[in-house]
Design a protein around this motif. Structure first.
Motif, PDB file in Angstrom:
ATOM      1  N   GLU A  29      46.938  73.913  68.348  1.00  0.00           N
ATOM      2  CA  GLU A  29      46.039  74.797  69.106  1.00  0.00           C
ATOM      3  C   GLU A  29      45.159  75.647  68.189  1.00  0.00           C
ATOM      4  OE1 GLU A  29      49.889  77.122  68.613  1.00  0.00           O
ATOM      5  OE2 GLU A  29      49.402  75.052  69.167  1.00  0.00           O
ATOM      6  N   TRP A  33      40.714  77.510  67.370  1.00  0.00           N
ATOM      7  CA  TRP A  33      40.623  78.967  67.334  1.00  0.00           C
ATOM      8  C   TRP A  33      39.339  79.407  66.646  1.00  0.00           C
ATOM      9  CZ3 TRP A  33      40.659  82.075  62.855  1.00  0.00           C
ATOM     10  CH2 TRP A  33      40.752  83.450  63.095  1.00  0.00           C
ATOM     11  N   THR A  82      41.921  67.953  71.475  1.00  0.00           N
ATOM     12  CA  THR A  82      43.205  67.548  70.887  1.00  0.00           C
ATOM     13  C   THR A  82      43.052  67.262  69.404  1.00  0.00           C
ATOM     14  OG1 THR A  82      42.880  65.167  71.253  1.00  0.00           O
ATOM     15  CG2 THR A  82      43.910  66.446  73.073  1.00  0.00           C
TER      16      THR A  82
END
Length: 158
Positions: A29, A33, A82
């Protein structure tokens, strides 16, 4: 003695490896960012590198390195979702680069190619990208290092 082409290929391989070793150190993840709205995520930098590599290295000796089909502004949309998609773009860009430089010979280095309608020798065009890609890979490494903080494993001499 190594030729110029062998040397630049090794340099590109080295910077590709730095990016990959950085991706491995952070949670998936965090690839998406952004510090703030004006900063780029790792995924955005990868998209930009991908777009640049496909544009510059497709038909390298025969067409302008700034392709009409490139949508540079869209490279900075944070829309990769992803790690698999990110790595696909990463690997496609690098494959395009290596497919273009691998068949080159020393005789090709003085040929003239164009980037944005400006003439460059093949050697100059390679040098231009060898300066551009490490700049962005340094950004990737720096973002990963910030994210990992004390958990960062140095990619060179700590």
């Amino acid at each position: 003695m190594n030729s110029y082409l062998e040397s630049v290929k090794k340099q590109f391989e080295y910077y590709k490896m730095l990016g990959e070793k950085s991706f491995e150190q952070i949670p998936e993840e965090k690839l998406f960012w952004q510090l703030n709205e004006e900063s780029n995520s790792i995924a955005m930098i990868v998209k930009h590198l991908h777009g640049n590599m496909l544009s510059r290295w497709s038909d390298f000796l025969t067409t302008d390195g700034e392709k009409e089909w490139r949508k540079r502004d869209e490279e900075f949309d944070n829309d990769i979702k992803t790690k698999t998609a990110l790595l696909s773009k990463w690997n496609e860009g690098w494959a395009c680069l290596f497919n273009a430089i691998t068949p080159l010979t020393d005789n090709d280095l003085e040929k003239e190619i164009y980037i944005r309608n400006m003439g460059h020798s093949v050697a100059e065009a390679i040098n231009r990208q060898l300066a551009h890609y490490p700049y962005h890979i340094g950004q990737i490494v720096f973002i990963c290092k910030i994210i990992q903080n004390d958990n960062w494993t140095s990619l060179s001499i700590p």
